[in-house]
Design an enzyme around this catalytic site. Structure first.
Site, PDB file in Angstrom:
ATOM      1  N   GLU A  79      16.597   0.750   3.099  1.00 24.48           N
ATOM      2  CA  GLU A  79      16.013  -0.449   2.642  1.00 24.48           C
ATOM      3  C   GLU A  79      16.627  -0.890   1.104  1.00 24.48           C
ATOM      4  OE1 GLU A  79      15.119  -3.190   2.730  1.00 24.48           O
ATOM      5  OE2 GLU A  79      12.730  -3.440   3.268  1.00 24.48           O
TER       6      GLU A  79
ATOM      7  N   HIS B  19      10.839  -0.743  11.069  1.00 22.12           N
ATOM      8  CA  HIS B  19       9.932   0.458  11.216  1.00 22.12           C
ATOM      9  C   HIS B  19       8.646  -0.109  11.469  1.00 22.12           C
ATOM     10  CE1 HIS B  19       8.176  -0.506   7.383  1.00 22.12           C
ATOM     11  NE2 HIS B  19       9.446  -0.833   6.826  1.00 22.12           N
TER      12      HIS B  19
END
Length: 387
Positions: free
Chosen positions: A223, A115
């Site tokens: 994550e 990201h």
């Protein structure tokens, strides 16, 4: 680095490797006593992941091709041979390729993407489900221009995205387009417009989905779960409202039931989750896939692969991902998982009678049955063209 500092680094490196190998030997001995008929894959993955960590930490004293400390540190090699004196270095060893072949149908092209810069990357880690900064949005748009400027990445069929807000925004910035620029009507809305919130969210206009691309949220590639609020995802209802062009059907719970305050997901659990995610990718029908995910997830998953490769290849596979960095890898499954091989031509008798290669269901009972089957196929084609 002074000679004494190098000596200390080499000594520390040897201690690390010795302790690691001793621990692995003890673990393997116990496994042999307790589970001699089971695979030891998880332990091997942990060992290789730790090897990657040690290599990264001691890269300043390691040789280019192995954990041989002789050439870079001025020490003797493991065989006891001192390095050549300065100015008399031998020619580098002849290049030896490490080639492998995998059937094309058992491979997929995967574009792994971290990201863009989020507010948690600049010090605001307690924001719930961290979002992109203005710089993060710029990074996503720049990567989108890069991806659609070349054929391998312009042909993405599927985008798999972590359900976290920063990855959803990154995917929207890469694969979204300004609705006013859409040549198709009506455009599919990918992301709704959003207002700015100081140190929490960046203002951005709505984005439409590029044609031919579908986005699927998958919790397996989220994550590593940590104690900060930035790794706790927002409610599913809010994500669906903000990103109507994303398929959230694989997200099972409305609220984030995986995240617990103060708890950190173990490294081994992240590795297992990463392997499950790669296995899930292999089961997909698409062959050109982009994955928008996170740095720690990528690190723990990918450092289990490529440890047998030469250093440049290994580092290209294993090194840490920067914000909005993309690397394209080929995922293969030697166990046989893949898609039907549409490139395959069966050959054999088709060489003598080429038409036979187009009729895989014909059961040969003599020349007459082949001609009959060919005639039937031809007649069917004529009827289809006239209808």
């Amino acid at each position: 680095m002074s000679p004494s500092e190098k000596d200390d680094r080499v000594k520390q490196f040897k201690e690390y490797v010795q302790a690691l190998n001793k621990q692995f030997l003890e673990w393997a001995t116990k496994q042999w006593e307790r589970s001699p008929t089971r695979f030891w894959s998880t332990g091997m993955q942990d060992y290789l992941r730790t090897v990657a960590k040690v290599r990264r930490e001691f890269s300043d004293v390691l040789a280019d091709d192995d954990n041989n400390i002789g050439r870079n540190s001025g020490q003797t090699t493991p065989g006891g041979t001192p390095p050549p004196p300065p100015g008399s270095e031998k020619q580098p060893p002849k290049y030896e390729p490490q080639l492998s072949l995998t059937p094309f149908c058992n491979t997929k092209v995967i574009h792994f993407i971290r990201h863009g810069e989020g507010f948690h990357n600049v010090g605001y880690s307690q924001n719930l489900d961290a979002r992109l900064t203005e710089r993060g949005w710029d990074q996503a748009h720049a990567l989108g221009r890069h991806m659609y400027s070349q054929q391998p990445t312009a042909g993405v069929q599927l985008v798999v995205v972590s359900p976290m807000a920063r990855t959803l925004e990154t995917a929207a910035g890469i694969f979204g387009i300004d609705p006013s620029l859409c040549a198709f009507d009506p455009p599919t809305m990918l992301m709704a417009a959003q207002d700015a919130q100081w140190k929490v969210r960046t203002a951005h206009g709505g984005l439409s989905l590029r044609p031919g691309v579908k986005l699927v949220a998958q919790e397996l590639c989220r994550e590593r779960l940590g104690p900060s609020q930035c790794d706790k995802r927002q409610a599913l209802e809010d994500a669906q409202r903000q990103f109507p062009g994303v398929d959230f059907s694989l997200i099972e719970s409305e609220l984030d039931l995986s995240w617990e305050a103060g708890k950190v997901e173990s490294e081994s659990r992240v590795v297992v989750r990463g392997f499950n995610f790669l296995a899930w990718l292999m089961q997909r029908p698409e062959t050109n896939i982009a994955v928008v995910t996170h740095s720690a997830f990528l690190w723990f998953t990918l450092t289990c692969f490529g440890n047998e490769f030469a250093k440049p290849v290994r580092e290209n596979l294993q090194r840490w991902y920067e914000n909005c960095e993309m690397r394209t890898l080929v995922l293969s499954d030697g166990g046989g998982m893949g898609v039907p091989d549409k490139t395959w031509f069966r050959g054999g008798e088709a060489y003598a009678e080429p038409q036979k290669g187009l009729l895989p269901n014909v059961k040969e009972k003599g020349k007459g049955s082949l001609l009959s089957a060919m005639r039937t196929a031809w007649q069917g084609g004529v009827k289809s063209s006239n209808s």
